[in-house]
Design a protein around this motif. Structure first.
Motif, PDB file in Angstrom:
ATOM      1  N   THR A  91       0.834  -1.207   0.000  1.00 17.77           N
ATOM      2  CA  THR A  91       0.000   0.000   0.000  1.00 17.77           C
ATOM      3  C   THR A  91       0.869   1.257   0.000  1.00 17.77           C
ATOM      4  OG1 THR A  91      -1.663  -1.184   1.258  1.00 17.77           O
ATOM      5  CG2 THR A  91      -1.843   1.212   1.227  1.00 17.77           C
ATOM      6  N   ARG A 120      -6.209   1.337  -7.885  1.00 19.07           N
ATOM      7  CA  ARG A 120      -6.329   2.410  -6.913  1.00 19.07           C
ATOM      8  C   ARG A 120      -6.929   3.665  -7.550  1.00 19.07           C
ATOM      9  NH1 ARG A 120      -5.748   0.952  -1.589  1.00 19.07           N
ATOM     10  NH2 ARG A 120      -3.745  -0.012  -2.016  1.00 19.07           N
ATOM     11  N   TRP A 126      -7.042   4.534   0.847  1.00 20.78           N
ATOM     12  CA  TRP A 126      -5.829   3.786   1.221  1.00 20.78           C
ATOM     13  C   TRP A 126      -5.903   3.192   2.624  1.00 20.78           C
ATOM     14  CZ3 TRP A 126      -5.410   7.922  -2.169  1.00 20.78           C
ATOM     15  CH2 TRP A 126      -4.723   7.669  -3.368  1.00 20.78           C
TER      16      TRP A 126
END
Lengths: 452, 223
Positions: A313, B154, B180
Motif C-alpha cells: 500500500t 487504486r 488507502w
C-alpha cells in the motif's frame, strides 16, 4: 528526647532484640524451674530415707529405757536446728532435745531446756511407737530452702546480663538502622524538592535490605533525571525550532500590513505565513505523536498487522510522487502475508517517514528499495536509498529529535522523522539498524515474526 | 443544515460559524460544555461540532452523556491532541469523526457535509455517472464520451469514491482514509500526485475538468 525514644521503640531491630530476649528468658526460666523441682524432690526423698534409717536404728535398741538413753545421748551431740529427737516414754517423760506440741496452729517444736524456746524453721518429721513410747525424729529442710536461693542466684546471674546485653545491642542496631533510614529519607527529601542529582550513599555496614532500597531509590532518581533532562532538551529544541518559523510569520504579517497600506501583492505574504504556520503545526503534531509513542500506551491496541500488504500500500501510495521526482521505487516483497503484532497506523507512519527520507536523500534519478524478508524467526523490513548515506559516526545522532545533518534552510523536513521511526520500532520491541547500502543508507527494522 | 458549535475559544468559534453560515447553514454557538449539552438535547441539529476541551463539562463527557441518552446526532470532535490514542478515545466515546487543531476550514466543512449525508451512502448502484463519464461497477469499466479509459485499481477506487460523493468536497485526509485506509497524513503530496495521475487519464484527453480542485480544501466532482 521522648519522641526520639518513641521512634526507636518502633524500630525493627529493637523489636527483634526484645522478642529474642523474651524468648530466651522464658526458656531459661522454664528449664531452671524444672531442674529445681527435680532437685527438690530428690533432696526430700534423701531426708525421708535418713529419717527411716534413724528410726530403724532406735528400733534396734532392746528396751524403752535403752531408747531413752540413746535419744538422750544423741540429742546432746546434735544441733537442734538440723535434727530434733523427741521420745515420750511409756511413763510420760520426755527425752531428747525437743518436744513436739500440737495446737490449733499446727505442730510446734519446743526445746527441753529451761528456756523452752520454740524452734523456727521447717522440718520433716517421722513418728513411731517404740516400747509403749512415742519417738519423733525431725530433720530440718533448711538445705532445700538454701537450694531455692541457689537457683534464684543462678537465674539472676545468667539471665540479667543476657537481657541487658541483648537490649543494648538492639538499641545500638536500632539507632544505626535509624541513621541509615535517615540517610535515605534525606535523599528522598532532596529529590522531591528538585535536586535530582541526590543519591543514597550506602556505607559498608549497611544491612542488605536497606542497601537494596537505597539502590532502588538511586535507580529511580537516575531514571527521573534522564527523563527530566530529555524533557528539558525537547523544550529547548521546540523553542529553537518553533521560534524561527514564528519569527518568519511575524515578518510575513509585517509585509502584509505594508501591502495593505501601500498597495501591493497581498496573496504572497499571506500564503507564506500560512505555510509557516502549517509547518509549526506539523512539528507540534510530530512531537506529540513521538511523546505518545514513547509512553508505550499504544501497546494496548496491538493487533496482527500484515507487513507485506502495508508495504505494498505504501509503495503504491508513494509511487507517483517518486516518479514525479524522477526516481524509482522498487519493491521486494513476499506474496504471502507477513504478520507482526503492532499498530498498523504507527508502522504505516514509520514506513512513510522512511520512504520520504529515502526519496529525499537518494541521488538524481535514484532508486529507493523497500524489502521485506523472513530470516529465521525474524522479519526484516528495510528501506534503502542510493544517496550519500550517513557516516557511521552520525548514525546514532540522527535518531535524536530535531537532528538534521544538513541544517541549511533549504532542506525540507523537521528532523523528527527518524526519531519517530526509532520510537515506533522500540514500541514494537523491534531492532533498528542503520547500515551502509554502498552507496546510500539502508534502514532495517527487525520485528519478531508472528505469522501463523 | 442546522449546526451546533460547542467551542470555548471565541476566535475559533466565530471563524467556524461565519464560514458555515456563508455556506448556507444555520449555526448556533455555545461556549461551555453544560450549555452545549442542554442545547444539543433540546434543539434539533443535523451535526454537532464539539471541542474536546471545554469549561464546565468536557467534550468527551458531554458526548458520552448525549449518546447515553440515545441522541444519535452526528458529532465531529475537535481536538488539540492528535495521537492515535486520543483518536481512539474520541471514537469510542461516540464521535463520528475527528479533526485535529489546527485545521483548515475546508477540511471542517468537508467533514461536516460528509457526516450529515452519511446514511444516504448506503444505496446500491451498479453504474455511476458524472457528465459524459460512466463507471460500471460490475464490469469495472470506465468510459468517457464513449471512449474506454484504462485505470489502475487504486485510480478506479479514487474515482469511485469521488463519484459516489458527487458535489461534495473530499479532502486529502478523507481520501487517504477512504481509499488507502491510512489515518495519518504523510508530508509528501502523495494524494495530489495520485489525483493528477487520475486527471491525466480522465480529464486531460477530453479537454474539460470533471475533477475540480477546491482551494484550501480538496477535490470534488461536480454534481
Amino acid at each position: 528526647m521522648k519522641a526520639r525514644f518513641a521512634g526507636l521503640w518502633r524500630s525493627m531491630p529493637l523489636r527483634l532484640a526484645l522478642l529474642l530476649v523474651l524468648l530466651f528468658a522464658t526458656v531459661s526460666l522454664l528449664s531452671l524451674a524444672a531442674s529445681y523441682a527435680v532437685t527438690q524432690r530428690s533432696f526430700e526423698q534423701a531426708i525421708r530415707a535418713d529419717l527411716a534409717q534413724d528410726m530403724a536404728g532406735f528400733r534396734a535398741a532392746p528396751s524403752a529405757g535403752a531408747v531413752a538413753s540413746l535419744v538422750e545421748a544423741e540429742s546432746r551431740e546434735t544441733d537442734p536446728n538440723r535434727l530434733i529427737l523427741s521420745y515420750i516414754g511409756p511413763d510420760g517423760r520426755i527425752y531428747g532435745n525437743g518436744a513436739i506440741a500440737r495446737d490449733d496452729e499446727g505442730y510446734h517444736i519446743v526445746s527441753l531446756g529451761a528456756a523452752r524456746t520454740e524452734y523456727t524453721g521447717v522440718y520433716l518429721t517421722l513418728t513411731d511407737t517404740l516400747y509403749g513410747g512415742l519417738l519423733t525424729i525431725a530433720r530440718s529442710r533448711a538445705e532445700i530452702s538454701a537450694l531455692r536461693e541457689v537457683f534464684v542466684n543462678i537465674l539472676l546471674v545468667s539471665l540479667l546480663p543476657t537481657v541487658l546485653i541483648a537490649l543494648s545491642g538492639g538499641l545500638i542496631l536500632a539507632r544505626r538502622s535509624k541513621r541509615h533510614v535517615e540517610v535515605i529519607r534525606h535523599t528522598l527529601d532532596r529529590l522531591t524538592t528538585g535536586d535530582l542529582a541526590a543519591r543514597v550513599q550506602a556505607g559498608p555496614r549497611w544491612s542488605d535490605d536497606l542497601s537494596r532500597i537505597g539502590e532502588a531509590v538511586n535507580q529511580m532518581a537516575r531514571a527521573q533525571e534522564t527523563s527530566v533532562a530529555a524533557l528539558r532538551q525537547v523544550s529547548l529544541d521546540i523553542a529553537h525550532d518553533l521560534k524561527t518559523p514564528i519569527q518568519r510569520v511575524s515578518v510575513h504579517l509585517d509585509d502584509l500590513a505594508r501591502a495593505e497600506a501601500e498597495g501591493g501583492d497581498r496573496a504572497a505574504p499571506l500564503d507564506r505565513a500560512r505555510a509557516e504556520l502549517d509547518g509549526v503545526g506539523a512539528i507540534f503534531q510530530a512531537l506529540l505523536q513521538l511523546a505518545q509513542v514513547e509512553s508505550g500506551d499504544a501497546r494496548a491496541h496491538f493487533a496482527p498487522v500484515d507487513l507485506a500488504e502495508l508495504c505494498r500500500t505504501m509503495a503504491e501510495l508513494f509511487d507517483p510522487s517518486a516518479a514525479d521526482l524522477g526516481k524509482t521505487l522498487v519493491c521486494s516483497l513476499p506474496d504471502e502475508p507477513v504478520t507482526v503484532a503492532g499498530d498498523r497506523t504507527l508502522i504505516g507512519q514509520m514506513l512513510a517517514n522512511l520512504i520520504e527520507n529515502a526519496l529525499r536523500h537518494s541521488g538524481e534519478a535514484g532508486q529507493v528499495t523497500i524489502a521485506l524478508k523472513r530470516i529465521g524467526n525474524e522479519v526484516h523490513l528495510s528501506v534503502a536509498d542510493d544517496g550519500p548515506g550517513i557516516p557511521a559516526a552520525d548514525r546514532k545522532r540522527v535518531l535524536q529529535r530535531l537532528t538534521r545533518l544538513d541544517r541549511s534552510r533549504g532542506t525540507p523536513g523537521h528532523g523528527l522523522g527518524l526519531a519517530l521511526v526509532d520510537g515506533v520500532a522500540k514500541l514494537h520491541d523491534a531492532r533498528l539498524e542503520l547500515a551502509d547500502n554502498g552507496p546510500g543508507l539502508r534502514v532495517t527494522v527487525v520485528f519478531a515474526d508472528q505469522s501463523p | 443544515m442546522k449546526l451546533l458549535v460547542v467551542e470555548d475559544d471565541t476566535t475559533t468559534s466565530t471563524y467556524i460559524a461565519r464560514g458555515l453560515r456563508e455556506e448556507g447553514h444555520a449555526v448556533d454557538v455555545v461556549a461551555d460544555g453544560r450549555d452545549g449539552l442542554v442545547q444539543a438535547t433540546t434543539g434539533q441539529y443535523d451535526v454537532l461540532i464539539l471541542d474536546r476541551m471545554l469549561p464546565e463539562l468536557d467534550g468527551l463527557t458531554l458526548l458520552k452523556t448525549l449518546r447515553g441518552a440515545g441522541n444519535a446526532t452526528p458529532v465531529l470532535l475537535l481536538t488539540a491532541m492528535g495521537a492515535v490514542e486520543d483518536r481512539i478515545d474520541g471514537l469510542n466515546a461516540g464521535a463520528d469523526d475527528y479533526l485535529v487543531k489546527p485545521f483548515a476550514f475546508g477540511e471542517l466543512s468537508a467533514r461536516v457535509n460528509a457526516l450529515a449525508r452519511r446514511p444516504q451512502a448506503l444505496e446500491q448502484e451498479t453504474t455511476l455517472r458524472a457528465g459524459d463519464l460512466t463507471m460500471d461497477l460490475i464490469s469495472r469499466r470506465v468510459t468517457r464520451a464513449g471512449q474506454e479509459i484504462d485505470l489502475l485499481p487504486r485510480e478506479f477506487a479514487l474515482l469511485e469514491h469521488l463519484l459516489r460523493r458527487k458535489g461534495r468536497v473530499q479532502t486529502r485526509t478523507m481520501l487517504l482514509e477512504a481509499v488507502w485506509d491510512i489515518s495519518f497524513d504523510p508530508m509528501t503530496n502523495v494524494v495530489e500526485t495520485h489525483v493528477s495521475r487520475l486527471r491525466a487519464k480522465v480529464d486531460r484527453p477530453f479537454g474539460s475538468e470533471l475533477i475540480q480542485t477546491v482551494r484550501g480544501a480538496g477535490y470534488r466532482i461536480q454534481a
